[in-house]
Motif scaffolding. Sequence first.
Motif, PDB file in Angstrom:
ATOM      1  N   GLY A  25      49.525  -2.254  38.971  1.00  0.00           N
ATOM      2  CA  GLY A  25      48.325  -2.223  38.150  1.00  0.00           C
ATOM      3  C   GLY A  25      47.225  -1.346  38.698  1.00  0.00           C
ATOM      4  N   VAL A  26      46.215  -1.191  37.867  1.00  0.00           N
ATOM      5  CA  VAL A  26      45.029  -0.400  38.174  1.00  0.00           C
ATOM      6  C   VAL A  26      43.824  -1.231  37.758  1.00  0.00           C
ATOM      7  N   LYS A  27      42.759  -1.160  38.539  1.00  0.00           N
ATOM      8  CA  LYS A  27      41.540  -1.878  38.202  1.00  0.00           C
ATOM      9  C   LYS A  27      40.351  -0.943  38.344  1.00  0.00           C
ATOM     10  N   LEU A  28      39.544  -0.866  37.294  1.00  0.00           N
ATOM     11  CA  LEU A  28      38.266  -0.152  37.323  1.00  0.00           C
ATOM     12  C   LEU A  28      37.203  -1.231  37.478  1.00  0.00           C
ATOM     13  N   CYS A  29      36.340  -1.102  38.489  1.00  0.00           N
ATOM     14  CA  CYS A  29      35.383  -2.172  38.769  1.00  0.00           C
ATOM     15  C   CYS A  29      34.148  -1.628  39.467  1.00  0.00           C
ATOM     16  N   GLU A  30      33.200  -2.520  39.718  1.00  0.00           N
ATOM     17  CA  GLU A  30      31.982  -2.240  40.477  1.00  0.00           C
ATOM     18  C   GLU A  30      31.229  -1.023  39.953  1.00  0.00           C
ATOM     19  N   ARG A  31      31.006  -1.025  38.650  1.00  0.00           N
ATOM     20  CA  ARG A  31      30.285   0.067  37.998  1.00  0.00           C
ATOM     21  C   ARG A  31      28.795  -0.015  38.317  1.00  0.00           C
ATOM     22  N   TYR A  32      28.193   1.148  38.574  1.00  0.00           N
ATOM     23  CA  TYR A  32      26.742   1.224  38.731  1.00  0.00           C
ATOM     24  C   TYR A  32      26.294   2.629  38.366  1.00  0.00           C
ATOM     25  N   SER A  33      24.995   2.774  38.129  1.00  0.00           N
ATOM     26  CA  SER A  33      24.459   4.064  37.733  1.00  0.00           C
ATOM     27  C   SER A  33      23.089   4.271  38.357  1.00  0.00           C
ATOM     28  N   SER A  38      25.244   9.914  34.959  1.00  0.00           N
ATOM     29  CA  SER A  38      26.514   9.556  35.598  1.00  0.00           C
ATOM     30  C   SER A  38      26.691   8.049  35.694  1.00  0.00           C
ATOM     31  N   VAL A  39      27.960   7.670  35.802  1.00  0.00           N
ATOM     32  CA  VAL A  39      28.342   6.292  36.076  1.00  0.00           C
ATOM     33  C   VAL A  39      29.299   6.336  37.256  1.00  0.00           C
ATOM     34  N   HIS A  40      29.035   5.542  38.261  1.00  0.00           N
ATOM     35  CA  HIS A  40      29.878   5.450  39.444  1.00  0.00           C
ATOM     36  C   HIS A  40      30.681   4.153  39.347  1.00  0.00           C
ATOM     37  N   TYR A  41      31.913   4.195  39.842  1.00  0.00           N
ATOM     38  CA  TYR A  41      32.740   2.993  39.807  1.00  0.00           C
ATOM     39  C   TYR A  41      33.848   3.095  40.848  1.00  0.00           C
ATOM     40  N   ALA A  42      34.472   1.971  41.127  1.00  0.00           N
ATOM     41  CA  ALA A  42      35.595   1.914  42.055  1.00  0.00           C
ATOM     42  C   ALA A  42      36.886   1.836  41.255  1.00  0.00           C
ATOM     43  N   VAL A  43      37.957   2.369  41.835  1.00  0.00           N
ATOM     44  CA  VAL A  43      39.287   2.286  41.239  1.00  0.00           C
ATOM     45  C   VAL A  43      40.220   1.725  42.295  1.00  0.00           C
ATOM     46  N   GLU A  44      40.957   0.693  41.921  1.00  0.00           N
ATOM     47  CA  GLU A  44      41.930   0.075  42.819  1.00  0.00           C
ATOM     48  C   GLU A  44      43.326   0.230  42.226  1.00  0.00           C
ATOM     49  N   VAL A  58      33.195   9.114  39.927  1.00  0.00           N
ATOM     50  CA  VAL A  58      32.023   9.400  39.106  1.00  0.00           C
ATOM     51  C   VAL A  58      32.442   9.912  37.738  1.00  0.00           C
ATOM     52  N   ALA A  59      31.877   9.311  36.695  1.00  0.00           N
ATOM     53  CA  ALA A  59      32.019   9.805  35.328  1.00  0.00           C
ATOM     54  C   ALA A  59      30.689  10.452  34.961  1.00  0.00           C
ATOM     55  N   TRP A  60      30.702  11.741  34.662  1.00  0.00           N
ATOM     56  CA  TRP A  60      29.490  12.479  34.308  1.00  0.00           C
ATOM     57  C   TRP A  60      29.321  12.511  32.803  1.00  0.00           C
ATOM     58  N   ALA A  61      28.108  12.338  32.346  1.00  0.00           N
ATOM     59  CA  ALA A  61      27.823  12.360  30.908  1.00  0.00           C
ATOM     60  C   ALA A  61      28.144  13.733  30.317  1.00  0.00           C
ATOM     61  N   TRP A  62      28.009  14.790  31.092  1.00  0.00           N
ATOM     62  CA  TRP A  62      28.225  16.148  30.598  1.00  0.00           C
ATOM     63  C   TRP A  62      29.634  16.655  30.854  1.00  0.00           C
ATOM     64  N   GLY A  63      30.446  15.862  31.458  1.00  0.00           N
ATOM     65  CA  GLY A  63      31.793  16.308  31.807  1.00  0.00           C
ATOM     66  C   GLY A  63      32.842  15.747  30.871  1.00  0.00           C
ATOM     67  N   ARG A 144      33.872   0.547  26.840  1.00  0.00           N
ATOM     68  CA  ARG A 144      32.877  -0.498  27.097  1.00  0.00           C
ATOM     69  C   ARG A 144      32.493  -0.540  28.582  1.00  0.00           C
ATOM     70  N   PHE A 145      33.490  -0.447  29.457  1.00  0.00           N
ATOM     71  CA  PHE A 145      33.220  -0.501  30.894  1.00  0.00           C
ATOM     72  C   PHE A 145      32.309   0.642  31.333  1.00  0.00           C
ATOM     73  N   LEU A 146      32.641   1.869  30.973  1.00  0.00           N
ATOM     74  CA  LEU A 146      31.857   3.022  31.403  1.00  0.00           C
ATOM     75  C   LEU A 146      30.502   3.065  30.696  1.00  0.00           C
ATOM     76  N   GLY A 147      30.437   2.488  29.496  1.00  0.00           N
ATOM     77  CA  GLY A 147      29.169   2.456  28.758  1.00  0.00           C
ATOM     78  C   GLY A 147      28.252   1.325  29.173  1.00  0.00           C
ATOM     79  N   GLY A 148      28.730   0.448  30.014  1.00  0.00           N
ATOM     80  CA  GLY A 148      27.889  -0.638  30.513  1.00  0.00           C
ATOM     81  C   GLY A 148      27.791  -1.825  29.588  1.00  0.00           C
ATOM     82  N   GLU A 149      28.703  -1.919  28.605  1.00  0.00           N
ATOM     83  CA  GLU A 149      28.658  -3.054  27.683  1.00  0.00           C
ATOM     84  C   GLU A 149      29.355  -4.266  28.300  1.00  0.00           C
ATOM     85  N   ARG A 150      28.834  -5.437  28.015  1.00  0.00           N
ATOM     86  CA  ARG A 150      29.472  -6.687  28.459  1.00  0.00           C
ATOM     87  C   ARG A 150      30.585  -7.029  27.490  1.00  0.00           C
ATOM     88  N   THR A 151      31.729  -7.492  28.025  1.00  0.00           N
ATOM     89  CA  THR A 151      32.848  -7.875  27.158  1.00  0.00           C
ATOM     90  C   THR A 151      32.939  -9.379  27.077  1.00  0.00           C
TER      91      THR A 151
END
Length: 151
Positions: A25-33, A38-44, A58-63, A144-151
């Motif tokens: 598996g893969v986990k995207l977690c610990e998102r912050y900005s 940009s949005v920073h996050y961890a990948v496991e 890092v996910a860039w808004a312009w990228g 939702r994760f990268l946009g900061g929405e709660r699920t």
Amino acid sequence: MSSPDDRTDDEPSVTVRCQDNSSVGVKLCERYSFDEDSVHYAVELRAPGLTARADEVVAWAWGSDLVPFLEALASDYRGWDGTRSWETNDRDLAVSAVFRSGGYVGLKWTLRPWTGSSGGWAASVTTWLESGEQMTSLAADVRRFLGGERT
């Protein structure tokens, strides 16, 4: 299959489990900005005998973002030839996709932190998902994760 994790600390995350082997598996977690760009996050990554983590993806808004890549894969649920690839601007996370007969998508997730320094490392796992609903769900969960929405 993917799922937004229900965590007791209410921290948003997305977990992708391989349909063929749930121990992969893969986990995207610990998102912050820090800002709107940009949005920073961890990948496991995890698999039998492997655990790997990159803390500063890092996910860039312009990228070019992971979400449009996943959405394009989901919209091509009938399949494609060859390999499709995406990577972050820093090349520390890469995802490649292949289509397998029977309607399954293999997503190879590769972490390569510290690509510019000596002593860098790389690790990969492949998750297999159903090309229709599971890919559509994954794309929505990552949006939702990268946009900061709660699920």
